[in-house]
Every structure is written in structure tokens, then in C-alpha cells.
Scaffold this motif. Structure first.
Motif, short mmCIF file in Angstrom:
data_model
loop_
_atom_site.label_atom_id
_atom_site.label_comp_id
_atom_site.label_asym_id
_atom_site.label_seq_id
_atom_site.Cartn_x
_atom_site.Cartn_y
_atom_site.Cartn_z
N TYR A 64 0.81 -1.21 0.00
CA TYR A 64 0.00 0.00 0.00
C TYR A 64 0.85 1.27 0.00
O TYR A 64 0.40 2.32 -0.47
CB TYR A 64 -0.96 0.00 1.20
CG TYR A 64 -2.14 -0.90 1.00
CD1 TYR A 64 -3.09 -0.62 0.03
CD2 TYR A 64 -2.31 -2.05 1.75
CE1 TYR A 64 -4.19 -1.45 -0.18
CE2 TYR A 64 -3.39 -2.89 1.56
CZ TYR A 64 -4.32 -2.59 0.60
OH TYR A 64 -5.39 -3.42 0.39
N GLY A 65 2.09 1.16 0.55
CA GLY A 65 2.99 2.31 0.46
C GLY A 65 3.29 2.65 -0.98
O GLY A 65 3.29 3.82 -1.39
N MET A 66 3.52 1.61 -1.79
CA MET A 66 3.74 1.83 -3.21
C MET A 66 2.46 2.26 -3.91
O MET A 66 2.45 3.19 -4.74
CB MET A 66 4.28 0.54 -3.83
CG MET A 66 4.89 0.73 -5.22
SD MET A 66 3.65 0.66 -6.51
CE MET A 66 3.37 -1.08 -6.55
N LYS A 67 1.33 1.64 -3.52
CA LYS A 67 0.07 1.93 -4.20
C LYS A 67 -0.42 3.34 -3.92
O LYS A 67 -1.03 3.99 -4.77
CB LYS A 67 -0.98 0.91 -3.77
CG LYS A 67 -2.23 0.92 -4.64
CD LYS A 67 -3.15 -0.21 -4.24
CE LYS A 67 -4.42 -0.21 -5.11
NZ LYS A 67 -5.36 -1.26 -4.70
N ALA A 68 -0.17 3.85 -2.69
CA ALA A 68 -0.57 5.21 -2.35
C ALA A 68 0.11 6.23 -3.25
O ALA A 68 -0.41 7.32 -3.49
CB ALA A 68 -0.24 5.51 -0.88
N LEU A 69 1.30 5.88 -3.76
CA LEU A 69 2.07 6.80 -4.60
C LEU A 69 1.91 6.54 -6.09
O LEU A 69 2.20 7.43 -6.90
CB LEU A 69 3.56 6.67 -4.24
CG LEU A 69 3.99 7.15 -2.86
CD1 LEU A 69 5.44 6.75 -2.60
CD2 LEU A 69 3.82 8.64 -2.72
N GLY B 148 -2.31 14.12 -1.16
CA GLY B 148 -3.33 13.23 -1.70
C GLY B 148 -3.01 11.77 -1.44
O GLY B 148 -3.90 10.96 -1.19
N GLY B 149 -1.73 11.41 -1.48
CA GLY B 149 -1.32 10.03 -1.22
C GLY B 149 -1.34 9.68 0.25
O GLY B 149 -1.83 8.61 0.64
N SER B 150 -0.85 10.57 1.11
CA SER B 150 -0.75 10.23 2.53
C SER B 150 -2.13 10.13 3.19
O SER B 150 -2.31 9.38 4.16
CB SER B 150 0.10 11.27 3.27
OG SER B 150 -0.54 12.53 3.32
N VAL C 187 -8.08 9.60 -4.70
CA VAL C 187 -6.74 10.18 -4.57
C VAL C 187 -6.61 11.42 -5.44
O VAL C 187 -6.14 12.47 -4.98
CB VAL C 187 -5.65 9.15 -4.92
CG1 VAL C 187 -4.30 9.84 -5.13
CG2 VAL C 187 -5.52 8.11 -3.82
N THR C 188 -6.99 11.33 -6.71
CA THR C 188 -6.85 12.49 -7.59
C THR C 188 -7.81 13.60 -7.19
O THR C 188 -7.47 14.79 -7.27
CB THR C 188 -7.08 12.10 -9.06
OG1 THR C 188 -8.37 11.47 -9.20
CG2 THR C 188 -6.01 11.14 -9.54
N PHE C 189 -9.01 13.24 -6.74
CA PHE C 189 -9.97 14.25 -6.26
C PHE C 189 -9.40 14.99 -5.05
O PHE C 189 -9.46 16.22 -4.96
CB PHE C 189 -11.29 13.58 -5.91
CG PHE C 189 -12.32 14.51 -5.34
CD1 PHE C 189 -12.94 15.46 -6.15
CD2 PHE C 189 -12.68 14.44 -4.00
CE1 PHE C 189 -13.89 16.34 -5.61
CE2 PHE C 189 -13.64 15.29 -3.48
CZ PHE C 189 -14.24 16.25 -4.28
N GLY D 124 3.52 7.53 1.68
CA GLY D 124 2.80 8.56 0.97
C GLY D 124 3.36 9.94 1.24
O GLY D 124 3.51 10.77 0.34
N TYR D 125 3.71 10.20 2.51
CA TYR D 125 4.29 11.49 2.88
C TYR D 125 5.71 11.65 2.31
O TYR D 125 6.04 12.66 1.70
CB TYR D 125 4.30 11.64 4.40
CG TYR D 125 5.17 12.78 4.90
CD1 TYR D 125 4.70 14.09 4.87
CD2 TYR D 125 6.45 12.54 5.38
CE1 TYR D 125 5.49 15.13 5.32
CE2 TYR D 125 7.25 13.57 5.84
CZ TYR D 125 6.77 14.87 5.81
OH TYR D 125 7.56 15.90 6.24
#
Length: 599
Positions: A34-39, A415-417, A320-322, A181-182
């Protein structure tokens, strides 16, 4: 397979210690994933300058293949490798893949009106995705199956054990967002992806250390000759290039099948058809009447999960994009610590000092949590009656909570974090639901699995109402809507997930014919694969065509149009959730009858 009862001193906080080994192994695997997916989506859009549609295509294909290949990983473990070896091999591939993601290359840029991308970095990117996809295929179905094997078939703790295991999944997802994400969007993409890789190394180490608590339940049915075992490993490695090629084809819109179907989606459809054909043959020719009805009930519950996660996966796509474009980010803006544009040089000591100053404190928590279990389990082995192991374990989680609260309000969010919101609600709700199901069961009022699944679908649909209102406000005001709409949406969504997902995992281990349980766990993840792809297809309804090099500007016609697209998508997702929830409620008596007493 060793099926002897577990030793009396094997329990910790009411559950087998092996469950905690799986808990932390899965925590690290989900942290890296999920760390990769958040980004991933933002990385493709902001670093490599792909458009929304291509980014969503890659996200959908990647997520789909990640959950498609566990069908094969479960089958290999069932018949030959055993779950332990499959998990270890998958973990090694995952470590390599996540470290490869840290090779970000040169940011895409315009040259004479043409977008120039770093092709070498992208080749490493596609291969890294392939390593992660293949690694999850070997690890994911088998770690979940091990949890089921640590409980007797009629053990009333089974559902609560899976809820506990599910909390481990979401603890990893929680720290993934707040850390990776951060770091990725604040200090640099490679730091976010690199942290995910380090997490997976620690997860693999955790599993190797804790094998003694599995008591043989993860071993193969019979020893496999070394030559055949290495052949299975070689097959996994040989599959990397074709999978990497699939990801390249998706990113470049190459070799599209009729109906705008990518090669990756075509592969998933082929696998799904094969599984359906096998399933029909198996239940008709190899099952008794009761087994047949239980298997059909299980497949119906799996379908409910497919619908649920089609809604849920918007959190890593359109949500995420929103959030990145149309929402404020900080929960308590007055407490946020400003982070300058950090530039790392060649002085490693200075770099380390900079990193320590601006890095999330939750990095400490990631090391503290599994370390506390290793210490607590070792002390418990020596003196099962001692209260010190429980005290240390609970204390470490209180410290983690303090660090987490600090990071969520002090660090500037992105948006990711902010995807951490889903996981934090799940971690907080897990003990509530664990206690709730047990309390209701004492009064014979615990809802059946079909009813829980129907409630989950309804809540998933309702979670899109706050998002639609936020989009409506952003469009009407011409500026960013409050992040608290996102907080409310995640809360409602995670109430639904706690109703549906843990009991679904439990149902697979209870309703499957024992000799194909890992394969059916793979089928659970195949349904999730389709949900990833479907989520990406729905997400395209809100795809925004921003000119290369430009950004979305507030108080413009483009801003209002973008908000309208998001609002339209969110209302559609709400009606899908509520519609399927109604069907699930209506069919629940038939499903319950087909389960033949399984609770």
C-alpha cells in the motif's frame, strides 16, 4: 500435514501466537504494497507525466494482476510447495520489486513541445511491478490460509481471529500511507518507494523468525524433490518478463484487444473463465450435495466482495486524484509543521539530519510493533502466566498511537498520505467489531455472513454521498472543499469493510472443500483482481484531460467541469452499492441455508 492440537502455552491475548506471526508478516507486506500503491497513480501523473487515463489503466492492471496470480500461488502451495515456502519465495520477490521502484530516474519534461520520459527508469519500473505482482501471487493466498489452519473448524474464535489478522493488514496500510505517501510526495519518490522495500525485508525476517509458532501447519502435503521444487521457483522467475511486458503494453496502449481490452485484462478474463470451468466441474463431479451447496454459497459471498472492492478501490484512484486537486489536505491546519523544499546533497551526515528532522515519527512505530511481539512472545514462552508480555505489547501500541496522532496532525498531508484514513478507521474499529460479534453471539443475535456482507455493501454505497457533496461544493464555490468530507466518507466505508471483508476471508476457509482451500483463497483474490480493474474503468468517468505541463486552476470553467465529473462518478458508485446491497439482503436466506450451519 500436521494437524495436532496447538500447545497450551501457545496462546497470546486469547489467540494462537502463530496468528500474530501472520499478523506482522502481513502488516509488513501490506505496508510495502500500500505504500507503493498510495504513490503509484500520482507518481505516474506527476513524475512521468502520464495522463489520468493511462495512470488509471496502469493502476488497474497492476492491482488486477496482483490479485489474479494468487490463484496460481494457492494451487502451487496446495499441491507441492506448501504455504511456508511459497510465502518465503514471494517475500524475496517482493523485496526486489520494491527496491526497484526506488529507481525513479529523471522527471519527464518538455523538449521542443514533446514530452521526454526516462525510458531506462521506466523499464526498471515495469520489471519492478512484475516482481511485486509475482511475489504477491506466491505470498498473499497462503499467509491468509495459514491463519485459518491455526484454528479448529468449530473454534468460535475464528471470525475474531480473522478480524485481528485483518487489523494487521490495515495497520500496515495505515503506516504505509502516513510514511511512504508522505515521504514520496514531500522528500522524493525514491524515499517513499525505498521505505516500502525496507518494510518488506523486515516482514520476511519476521516470518522466518516465527515459523516455530506455525507448528507444521504451513508445510507441504508431502516432501517435494529438490529438482521439482527449484523448477517451480524458476517458473516464477521466468514469468517476470511476460508480466513486465504486459505492464509496458498497458502504459503504452499497445496490443489492445477488441473492446479496448488490454492484454492484462484479457489475461484476467482468461484466468476467470478457467476458474469458472474448473469450479463447475469440481462441484458437479467431486463434491457431495452439502459440499456443493457450501461451495456455491462461498462463491456468492466472493461475488459480493468483488462488488464491494470495486467501490473500495476508488480510494486509490478517483478519491486520490480528487483529494489531490479539489480538497484541502490538513486535518488541523493550525498545528501543521511547514516543510521546506528539502534538497539532499552528497553529505550523508547532513542528509540523515535533514531526513530525521522532517521524517514521520511513525517510522519508529513500524520497528516498535513487531519488536514488541518478538520480546513478548519470547517472555511468554518462558513464563506463560506472566503479565509482563501483555503489558509490553499493549504499551508499545499506545506509543504507536501517540506517534500516529502526531504525524496525522503535524505533518503536511498529501493526496497520497491521506489514504491512511481508511486504515486508521479499520485499526480502531477492529477491536470494536471483534467484541461486537462475540457479544451478539452470546445472545444468538450475531448476523449471518450473508447479512454482514449485505450491510457492508450498503455502507460502501453510502460512503460516496459525502464525496459527491464535496465535489458539488467544490464546483459551486470554485475552490477546494473541506477534507472533513473525506474523513466522513472513509469512516462510513470502513464500517462496511469491517462487516464484509474479515468474515468473507473466514468463510473461504470454512466453506471450501479442505483439499482446495488455498486455491479457493486464490479465487477470492481473483475476484479482488476484477474489482481493481473495474474500479479503474469506472474511475475513467472522472478522468481529467489537463494539458501537459499545466495544472488545474481554481475558479475556472475547467475546475467546475472537473468537479462535475467527480460528482457524477460518485453518485453512480453510490447507486451500485445500494442496488447490490438490496439484492444481497433478498438472497441472504438462500445463502444461509446453503451454508448448512456454518456460522
Amino acid at each position: 500435514m500436521n494437524t495436532a492440537a496447538l500447545p497450551a502455552n501457545d496462546e497470546f491475548l486469547g489467540h494462537p501466537k502463530g496468528v500474530y506471526v501472520c499478523f506482522f508478516t502481513e502488516m509488513w507486506e501490506r505496508f510495502s504494497f500500500y505504500g507503493m500503491k498510495a504513490l503509484l497513480l500520482l507518481y505516474l501523473i506527476q513524475h512521468h507525466k502520464f495522463g489520468d487515463r493511462v495512470g488509471l489503466d496502469v493502476l488497474g492492471a497492476y492491482g488486477g494482476l496482483v490479485y489474479c496470480l494468487p490463484v496460481f500461488g494457492g494451487m502451487l502451495a496446495d499441491r507441492w510447495l506448501g504455504m511456508r515456502k511459497a510465502v518465503v519465495f514471494g517475500g524475496i520477490l517482493l523485496c526486489l520489486g520494491h527496491f526497484g521502484m526506488a529507481v525513479e530516474g529523471v522527471e519527464a519534461h518538455m523538449v521542443n513541445g514533446v514530452m521526454v520520459r526516462d525510458d531506462n527508469a521506466l523499464r526498471v519500473f515495469y520489471l519492478s511491478l512484475a516482481l511485486i505482482i509475482m511475489g504477491v501471487g506466491y505470498l498473499k493466498p497462503n499467509i491468509s490460509t495459514i491463519v485459518g489452519k491455526l484454528y479448529a473448524q468449530d473454534d468460535p474464535r475464528r471470525d475474531s481471529g480473522f478480524s485481528l489478522f485483518y487489523a494487521g493488514i490495515n495497520l500496515g496500510a495505515l503506516f504505509a500511507s502516513i510514511v511512504c505517501g508522505y515521504l514520496g510526495q514531500t522528500l522524493g519518490w525514491k524515499y517513499g518507494f525505498g521505505a516500502a522495500g525496507i518494510g518488506m525485508v523486515l516482514g520476511l525476517a519476521q516470518f522466518l523468525w516465527g515459523q516455530k509458532y506455525l507448528h507444521g501447519h504451513a508445510e507441504p502435503p508431502k516432501p517435494l524433490p529438490r529438482s521439482r521444487e527449484f523448477l517451480l521457483y524458476f517458473a516464477g522467475i521466468a514469468g517476470l518478463l511476460p508480466v513486465a511486458g504486459l505492464m509496458w503494453a498497458v502504459a503504452n496502449s499497445a496490443f489492445q484487444l477488441p473492446g479496448d481490452i488490454s492484454l492484462a485484462l484479457g489475461l484476467m478474463i482468461l484466468v476467470m473463465v478457467g476458474v469458472i470451468v474448473w469450479f463447475i466441474w469440481f462441484v458437479l463431479s467431486k463434491c457431495t450435495k452439502i459440499e456443493r451447496e457450501q461451495m456455491i454459497a462461498m462463491m456468492t459471498l466472493i461475488f459480493m466482495c468483488l462488488v464491494f472492492f470495486t467501490l473500495y478501490e476508488q480510494t486509490y484512484g478517483s478519491w486520490v486524484t480528487f483529494t489531490d486537486r479539489l480538497l484541502t489536505k490538513d486535518i488541523v491546519p493550525s498545528l501543521v509543521q511547514a516543510v521546506p523544499n528539502v534538497q539532499f546533497g552528497s553529505d550523508w551526515a547532513a542528509n540523515l539530519a535533514l531526513f530525521a528532522k522532517y521524517a514521520p515519527w511513525s517510522i519508529i512505530s513500524l520497528l516498535l510493533a513487531p519488536a514488541s511481539f518478538v520480546l513478548a512472545a519470547s517472555l511468554s514462552d518462558r513464563n506463560p502466566k506472566s503479565k509482563m508480555p501483555k503489558f509490553l505489547f499493549v504499551l508499545s501500541f499506545l506509543v504507536m498511537l501517540v506517534f500516529l496522532v502526531r504525524d496525522s496532525v503535524v505533518l503536511p498531508q498529501t493526496g497520497g498520505s491521506l489514504t491512511y484514513l481508511g486504515a486508521i478507521f479499520l485499526v480502531l474499529l477492529a477491536p470494536v467489531f471483534t467484541g461486537l460479534w462475540g457479544w451478539l453471539d452470546r445472545f444468538n443475535a450475531d448476523p449471518s455472513k450473508p447479512i454482514k456482507s449485505a450491510i457492508g455493501l450498503a455502507l460502501a454505497g453510502l460512503s460516496f454521498v459525502p464525496m459527491a457533496i464535496a465535489a458539488q461544493k467544490a464546483g459551486a464555490d470554485g475552490g477546494q472543499a473541506s477534507v472533513w468530507w473525506l474523513v466522513l466518507a472513509y469512516f462510513v466505508l470502513e464500517l462496511g469493510e469491517m462487516c464484509l471483508s474479515p468474515v468473507g476471508l473466514s468463510a473461504v476457509t470454512q466453506l471450501s472443500v479442505p483439499r482446495v482451500v488455498s486455491l479457493m483463497m486464490g479465487t477470492w483474490f481473483l475476484a479482488t483482481a476484477f474489482s481493481e480493474t473495474l474500479a479503474a474503468l469506472f474511475g475513467k468517468l472522472a478522468a481529467i484531460d489537463i494539458p501537459e505541463g499545466a495544472t488545474l486552476t481554481a475558479h475556472t470553467a475547467e475546475w467546475t467541469a472537473a468537479a462535475g465529473k467527480y460528482e457524477h462518478l460518485f453518485w453512480i458508485m453510490m447507486w451500485i452499492g445500494l442496488g447490490f446491497a438490496a439484492l444481497a439482503f433478498i438472497s441472504s436466506p438462500l445463502i444461509k441455508r446453503a451454508m448448512h450451519g456454518v456460522k
